[in-house]
Design an enzyme around this catalytic site. Sequence first.
Site, PDB file in Angstrom:
ATOM      1  N   HIS A  88      -7.931  11.364  -1.898  1.00  0.00           N
ATOM      2  CA  HIS A  88      -7.576  10.078  -2.451  1.00  0.00           C
ATOM      3  C   HIS A  88      -7.301  10.252  -3.791  1.00  0.00           C
ATOM      4  CE1 HIS A  88      -7.531   5.718  -3.035  1.00  0.00           C
ATOM      5  NE2 HIS A  88      -7.474   5.643  -1.934  1.00  0.00           N
TER       6      HIS A  88
ATOM      7  N   GLN B  52      -7.476  15.188   3.238  1.00  0.00           N
ATOM      8  CA  GLN B  52      -7.022  14.231   2.273  1.00  0.00           C
ATOM      9  C   GLN B  52      -7.803  13.959   1.032  1.00  0.00           C
ATOM     10  OE1 GLN B  52      -6.252   9.748   2.523  1.00  0.00           O
ATOM     11  NE2 GLN B  52      -4.129  10.401   2.923  1.00  0.00           N
TER      12      GLN B  52
ATOM     13  N   ARG C 147      -2.487  10.907   5.843  1.00  0.00           N
ATOM     14  CA  ARG C 147      -2.746   9.462   6.655  1.00  0.00           C
ATOM     15  C   ARG C 147      -2.254   8.459   5.488  1.00  0.00           C
ATOM     16  NH1 ARG C 147      -6.482   5.612   5.702  1.00  0.00           N
ATOM     17  NH2 ARG C 147      -8.001   6.884   4.607  1.00  0.00           N
TER      18      ARG C 147
ATOM     19  N   GLU D  85      -6.989   1.713  -2.970  1.00  0.00           N
ATOM     20  CA  GLU D  85      -5.451   1.526  -3.201  1.00  0.00           C
ATOM     21  C   GLU D  85      -5.099   0.128  -3.428  1.00  0.00           C
ATOM     22  OE1 GLU D  85      -1.964   3.711  -1.005  1.00  0.00           O
ATOM     23  OE2 GLU D  85      -3.937   4.592  -0.839  1.00  0.00           O
TER      24      GLU D  85
ATOM     25  N   HIS E 226     -11.678  12.454   0.860  1.00  0.00           N
ATOM     26  CA  HIS E 226     -11.598  10.985   1.340  1.00  0.00           C
ATOM     27  C   HIS E 226     -11.412  11.175   2.671  1.00  0.00           C
ATOM     28  CE1 HIS E 226     -11.071   6.757   1.601  1.00  0.00           C
ATOM     29  NE2 HIS E 226      -9.748   6.850   1.876  1.00  0.00           N
TER      30      HIS E 226
ATOM     31  N   PHE F  97       0.888  -1.288  -0.167  1.00  0.00           N
ATOM     32  CA  PHE F  97      -0.012   0.111   0.056  1.00  0.00           C
ATOM     33  C   PHE F  97       0.910   1.143   0.213  1.00  0.00           C
ATOM     34  CE2 PHE F  97      -4.519   0.974   1.158  1.00  0.00           C
ATOM     35  CZ  PHE F  97      -5.081   0.341   0.187  1.00  0.00           C
TER      36      PHE F  97
ATOM     37  N   ARG G 173      -0.379   9.247  -0.935  1.00  0.00           N
ATOM     38  CA  ARG G 173      -1.539   9.788  -1.532  1.00  0.00           C
ATOM     39  C   ARG G 173      -1.346  11.090  -1.887  1.00  0.00           C
ATOM     40  NH1 ARG G 173      -6.074   6.719   2.222  1.00  0.00           N
ATOM     41  NH2 ARG G 173      -6.033   4.633   1.203  1.00  0.00           N
TER      42      ARG G 173
ATOM     43  N   LEU H 136     -14.845   5.345  -4.720  1.00  0.00           N
ATOM     44  CA  LEU H 136     -13.363   4.977  -4.403  1.00  0.00           C
ATOM     45  C   LEU H 136     -12.954   3.938  -5.126  1.00  0.00           C
ATOM     46  CD1 LEU H 136     -11.004   6.187  -2.753  1.00  0.00           C
ATOM     47  CD2 LEU H 136     -11.564   4.550  -0.908  1.00  0.00           C
TER      48      LEU H 136
END
Length: 429
Positions: free
Chosen positions: A236, A234, A410, A253, A375, A121, A309, A250
């Site tokens: 995404h 954030q 994050r 990831e 996100h 990730f 991200r 979404l």
Amino acid sequence: MESYEVKEHDVLVIGAGGAGLRAAIEASAQGVSVGLVCKSLLGKAHTVMAEGGMAASLSNADPRDNWEVHFRDTIRGGKHINNWEMVEIFCQEAAARVSELEEWGALFDRTKEGLIAQRNFGGHRYPRLAHVGDRTGLELLRTLQNHGIHQGFEVYMECCIVELIKENDQVCGAFGFWRESGQFVVFKAKSIVLATGGLGKVYRVTSNSWEGTGDGHALAYRAGAELVDMEFVQFHPTGMVWPPSVKGILVTEGVRGEGGILKNNDGKRFMFEYIPEAFAAETSDSEEEASRWLKGDTEARRPPELLTRDVVAKAIRSERIAGRGSPHGGAFLDIASQRDAEYIKKKLPSMYHQFMKLGNLDITSTPMEVGPTCHYVMGGVLVEPETAMTTVKGLFAAGEVAGGLHGANRLGGNSLTDLLVFGARAGFH
């Protein structure tokens, strides 16, 4: 008011996602009366939208992984403004919380040896995300609910809390209404845990469910609690931008973790051009390896699509501004050319079925058009790392509504483990 109901508990938990359920389970284990309030129905919390996995240094995929490497990745990803004590607690306890979830019945994907499988990730040096296909949040919530309903706490569904009540500078209850009837209700409590999630619905295009309206942030602020890092929201990098029926949804990831690559309208894989040189030097084992990675050697390092991200989101935006974006203002996320159809259906079942049903898009043969979408909010209520208590006596916070852990950005997968680690601490204290 002519009439209102009164409910009384020792502990009131507001929010029934992962953090709220974990807090209610832990508080109930101490032998006190616990009430759990949710704005929607039990099982409908935004936690179910989390897909890719939960980060913990189990070391099942790579024996070099440990909590200290996870700590370093989290601090670096957060641009070094995280509350380091929260990060230390989080990284040290993450593996135990994931193992506990497994003991309670979570059905994780497995390695050939029977261990919990872990995937790559963004921002994580080693494969670290324990996952259940691309439905990890759903499995987490299912497991906590199935375990939690036997712990003795009372659940109040479709109840919206609009104000916290204080006496002598300490919270003593909450005021709200039943969504179905509009009737008022007062909850008396000796302490309250906020687990209300984020605020993504203030943006038009967001991956958040309808519930993410910042209720907890507002409740805490009006009660006099301190908020931190609220400027850090954030985006995404891979929310769907086309077709319209799936806009904002979404694309986990995990698609990139399983081999998906980002291309511009020239068909070029562009992320190699956006690798920060300092990041390459810090995360590579040698100068030679860093140089190979920066030059686009796909065998040299993990894929650049799995940079943090913020880096990937800005790269997609830069390609669009330069005129190299997809037809609808994003970029192409292509896993079809990297993996066969059966592999995609097995590893990413929700992605496959969701986009076939909602957008008539077959991700096993066609690239997806993706772009940045709101996100997560890194900021939230200031809490003590050890106890998760806010600056208001008797008021605790856990999950996305709490600030400090993630700094300015994050890392993917840290949110689900955050729910478990600090949900448990908030409930206990």
